[in-house]
Enzyme design. Structure first.
Site, PDB file in Angstrom:
ATOM      1  N   TRP A 140      36.508   3.399 -38.232  1.00  0.00           N
ATOM      2  CA  TRP A 140      38.046   2.781 -38.307  1.00  0.00           C
ATOM      3  C   TRP A 140      38.179   1.993 -39.690  1.00  0.00           C
ATOM      4  CZ3 TRP A 140      37.953  -0.051 -32.515  1.00  0.00           C
ATOM      5  CH2 TRP A 140      38.253   1.007 -31.638  1.00  0.00           C
ATOM      6  N   GLU A 197      32.667   4.871 -50.288  1.00  0.00           N
ATOM      7  CA  GLU A 197      33.338   3.832 -50.349  1.00  0.00           C
ATOM      8  C   GLU A 197      32.541   2.334 -50.744  1.00  0.00           C
ATOM      9  OE1 GLU A 197      36.050   3.937 -46.860  1.00  0.00           O
ATOM     10  OE2 GLU A 197      36.893   5.791 -47.581  1.00  0.00           O
ATOM     11  N   GLY A 237      40.350  11.098 -46.807  1.00  0.00           N
ATOM     12  CA  GLY A 237      41.613  10.465 -46.884  1.00  0.00           C
ATOM     13  C   GLY A 237      42.715  11.356 -47.672  1.00  0.00           C
ATOM     14  N   GLY A 283      37.811   9.486 -40.051  1.00  0.00           N
ATOM     15  CA  GLY A 283      38.520   8.246 -40.555  1.00  0.00           C
ATOM     16  C   GLY A 283      39.719   8.174 -39.993  1.00  0.00           C
ATOM     17  N   GLY A 284      40.958   8.410 -40.687  1.00  0.00           N
ATOM     18  CA  GLY A 284      42.172   8.239 -40.137  1.00  0.00           C
ATOM     19  C   GLY A 284      42.713   8.745 -38.581  1.00  0.00           C
TER      20      GLY A 284
HETATM   21  P1  13P Z   1      39.277  10.549 -43.221  1.00  0.00           P
HETATM   22  O1  13P Z   1      38.800  11.301 -41.971  1.00  0.00           O
HETATM   23  O2  13P Z   1      40.267   9.566 -43.214  1.00  0.00           O
HETATM   24  O3  13P Z   1      39.230  11.367 -44.413  1.00  0.00           O
HETATM   25  O4  13P Z   1      37.980   9.533 -43.883  1.00  0.00           O
HETATM   26  C1  13P Z   1      36.661  10.218 -43.580  1.00  0.00           C
HETATM   27  C2  13P Z   1      35.816   9.132 -43.495  1.00  0.00           C
HETATM   28  O5  13P Z   1      35.576   8.499 -44.761  1.00  0.00           O
HETATM   29  C3  13P Z   1      34.764   9.064 -42.510  1.00  0.00           C
HETATM   30  O6  13P Z   1      33.846   7.958 -42.591  1.00  0.00           O
END
Ligand code: 13P
Length: 253
Positions: free
Chosen positions: A10, A97, A173, A234-235
């Site tokens: 999240w 990140e 992302g 992620g998203g």
């Molecule tokens: P997204 O699915 O938003 O591209 O993010 C991936 C992620 O960094 C999961 O840890």
């Protein structure tokens, strides 16, 4: 046969109310079927509340980070013991990140992985190349270095407590996921490196997840690949419908 692992990261999103509501809905969905082992990774302040929602259900709890000291003068950090108290059985380690924005090095990622193992927490270790590295033909070199450095000192019997997530940075992302072929070849490489380093994993039981713009539209194809043992989302994990669609798509593994 291990169930595929679907982890919802999240990141720095959701209020306490939104988080517990979403966790309740995911728990209900996940408990009604067994498409996959589902794990949720809320931010630190949400761990306690989400942990209470998930307690006793089949849905696991992960922290997005922790610090590898037991206690002491580490302002702003949270220990393995602290996350365990909230119910965490998993921790994400070395997300890009954290590496890019907070300066986490391969050495720190390794320390955290070893600390997680010591505390009986499964470390979901993230690796992945940048767009520039891929264009320069350095993907394999970068992944090999990240995997080898992350696993220094990890013994054969510790591999049960390790999951590796391949998350190409250019796919996070951006809406541009890796193709099945791109993910497959990196997953094969990771499996080979780990088998060479830890001969105890010859049977290939290590779970390797794919992450980076996973959506209900692309997850079926990705998860169908035998080398892709699950997804780090992620998203699309922030919305009940999209996340449940992704969990459901693990069914055909
Ligand atoms: P997204 O699915 O938003 O591209 O993010 C991936 C992620 O960094 C999961 O840890």
């Amino acid at each position: 046969m291990k169930l595929p692992l679907i982890v919802g990261n999240w990141k720095m999103n959701l209020s306490a109310k939104e988080a517990t509501e979403l966790a309740c809905k995911i728990r209900e969905f996940a408990n009604k079927n067994s498409y996959a082992k589902v794990v949720l990774a809320p931010s630190f302040t949400l761990l306690q509340g989400v942990g209470q929602v998930l307690a006793g259900s089949g849905v696991g709890l992960a922290s997005q980070n922790f610090f590898c000291q037991e206690k002491g003068a580490y302002t702003g950090e949270v220990s393995a013991g602290m996350i365990k108290e909230t119910g965490c059985e998993y921790v994400i380690v070395g997300h890009s990140e954290r590496r890019q924005l907070f300066g986490e090095t391969d050495e720190l990622v390794n320390k955290k992985a070893l600390c997680a193992i010591q505390n009986n927490i499964t470390a979901i270790i993230c690796v992945g190349e940048t767009a520039e590295q891929r264009t320069a033909g350095k993907t394999f070199e970068v992944i090999e270095q990240q995997v080898r450095k992350a696993l220094v000192g990890v013994e054969n019997q510790d591999l049960e407590k390790i999951v590796i997530a391949y998350e190409p940075i250019w796919a996070i992302g951006t809406g541009e996921n890796a193709t099945v072929d791109q993910a497959n070849e990196v997953h094969c490489l990771i499996r080979k490196i780990v088998a060479e380093k830890n001969s105890g994993n010859k049977n290939g039981s290590l779970s390797i997840l794919y992450g980076g713009s996973v959506t209900p539209d692309n997850c079926k194809e990705l998860l169908r690949d035998p080398e892709i043992n699950g997804a780090l989302v992620g998203g699309a994990s922030l919305k009940i419908n999209s996340f449940c669609d992704i969990i459901r798509s693990a069914d055909n593994k």
